[in-house]
Design an enzyme around this catalytic site. Sequence first.
Site, mmCIF file in Angstrom:
data_model
loop_
_atom_site.group_PDB
_atom_site.id
_atom_site.type_symbol
_atom_site.label_atom_id
_atom_site.label_comp_id
_atom_site.label_asym_id
_atom_site.label_seq_id
_atom_site.Cartn_x
_atom_site.Cartn_y
_atom_site.Cartn_z
ATOM 1 N N ARG A 294 3.838 -14.648 -4.502
ATOM 2 C CA ARG A 294 3.435 -13.334 -3.990
ATOM 3 C C ARG A 294 3.971 -13.095 -2.583
ATOM 4 N NH1 ARG A 294 -2.672 -13.268 -6.715
ATOM 5 N NH2 ARG A 294 -1.922 -12.529 -8.732
ATOM 6 N N TYR A 434 5.595 -7.262 -10.635
ATOM 7 C CA TYR A 434 5.387 -8.651 -11.046
ATOM 8 C C TYR A 434 4.639 -9.484 -10.007
ATOM 9 C CZ TYR A 434 10.065 -9.950 -8.948
ATOM 10 O OH TYR A 434 11.160 -10.160 -8.140
ATOM 11 N N GLU A 435 4.192 -10.653 -10.449
ATOM 12 C CA GLU A 435 3.283 -11.531 -9.683
ATOM 13 C C GLU A 435 1.967 -10.827 -9.346
ATOM 14 O OE1 GLU A 435 4.179 -14.336 -9.943
ATOM 15 O OE2 GLU A 435 6.336 -14.183 -10.155
ATOM 16 N N GLY A 436 1.524 -9.979 -10.248
ATOM 17 C CA GLY A 436 0.287 -9.226 -10.045
ATOM 18 C C GLY A 436 0.605 -7.848 -9.508
#
Length: 593
Positions: A294, A434-436
């Site tokens: 992140r 992406y990555e949340g």
Amino acid sequence: MPSYTAPTKDMQFVLHEVLNVTETGIPGYDDLDPGFTAAVLDEAAKLATGVLAPLNPVGDAEGCRLENGVVRTPTGFRAAFDKVREGGWTALDCDPEFGGQGLPYLISTAVGEMFSAANMAFNMYQGLTHGAYNAIHAHGSDAQKATYLPKMVSCEWGGTMNLTEPHCGTDLGLIRTRAEPQADGSYRITGQKIWISAGEHDMVENIIHLVLARIPGGPEGVKGISLFIVPKILVNDDGSLGERNSLSCGGLEQKMGIHGNATCVMNYDGAVGYIVGEEHKGIRAMFTMMNEARLGVGLQGYAQAEVAYQNALGFARDRLQGRDVTGARNPDGPADPIIVHPDVRRNLMQQKSFVEGARAFTFWGASLIDAAHRKGDAEAEAMISLLTPVIKGFLTDKGFETTVLAQQTLGGSGFTREWGLEQFVRDARITMIYEGTNGIQSLDLVGRKLAQNGGKAIMAFFDMVKTFIQENARQDEDFDRDFLEPLKKASKDLQAAGMYFMQNGMKNPNNALSGSYDFMHLFGHVCLGLMWARMARAAREALARGASDAGFYETKLATGRYYMARQMPATALHLARIETGADTVMALEAHQF
């Protein structure tokens, strides 16, 4: 074709005049003198500008191809990956016990910005490997570390993270991939994972997949998930490569951007896997990788903004159109360059002020990670935990917005592939997802991070801002007016938003959650405001001591004044939205949309 120049001078300014790295007391930072960091950054810049950047449009145009189960990367990628490996760039901050150089994460962050700005899709291959290395380093057994890490540090072997399945993304409790225990202590992994970056490619000998799966009979939900090492090719006891594992790439996603990176559907058909850490504790181990990812995605957001800004600036200086309303600036030509026009200046100032503030913010975040890991600083650990969703969410939202502003600077040319700006826009867009997704980041910030440990981290942040203002107030009237007063007002807006959540979120959680996205952006502006105030202080000190490059520091002050005057007032808007609560957001029933 677009171009890229590594901003090493600005990086040095942040490292040595804003963060004052050699004076922090963080182990390893006393070696980061200006000469050493300049040598590292200059060499990385040569690789970024001379090798990686020219391949960026190639990777975008060609993409990756799946041929007989093997993913072929774009022309030139493999040779470039060899250069990256040979230079030791994949091992910068890795553990020397496994072949790493042991440098601080901060230096890896600075190099990562250059590589990502030059060629984001390419840099993701080693970035995913580094994240997998970190997870195994933190949670793997001694035998697993000895088997896998040396080859991953050198990037002779790649690494991935396998979370998402066709029916679930963020809600990992819905995972169905199975892990059947075997008599020899291994497991048989069966299931399908999607959107796996670098899941299959032709630049490494082996790929070490980290896969989340369920052991039969375990708890329901996320408490029943375990993490497994699943090599593409099994590794023999002597470290040599053995048989091909029972896994395959079932297809490549056709994406909006990052075409040069292989985004794979991965099928596991009874593949041999080895558990990492304890049974049913996989989420904790995987999040070691996710948290680093992140931060890396936040970096990607502003790195794409940096390269887009550079190309917009070059165009604005050269493109002739119209006349300066105050008088011709190019009287011998048919028109003036568009950079003379106020709206173009606004556009460029917005880009420049964001990128430079974001760089300082991210480098500060990297230094907090170093303080936590190298010094055992619990307060630094708590602070970077709080700031991670802000770095990821705010910097990628604003990074994408900045690439669009850069594209707009070029007018119609920005809409064509020839100039490259539309690729930066498309590549930057994934960082918000992406990555949340950034909505998830804001929920994590408001729903979890604010209240952790009784809110100690957010209170420490407020104290940090307050102390900075108190220590620097009343030394210079212009500095107070231009930097400290806007920072003070914005910090009060952030505190008021937190107080609203405390007073209204308990009786109706939607009052907090409906304002979470605005809170993330409000927090982001305060963070960049703090960074700009710190940079302005450093610039003033340099000018006071008679620095030879006065123009650099005067430019820094002018850019900071723009951010404080034109961007920081957004905190009042975000606060006003937050204080409206959930009623208007939740007014319609689902069937009414």
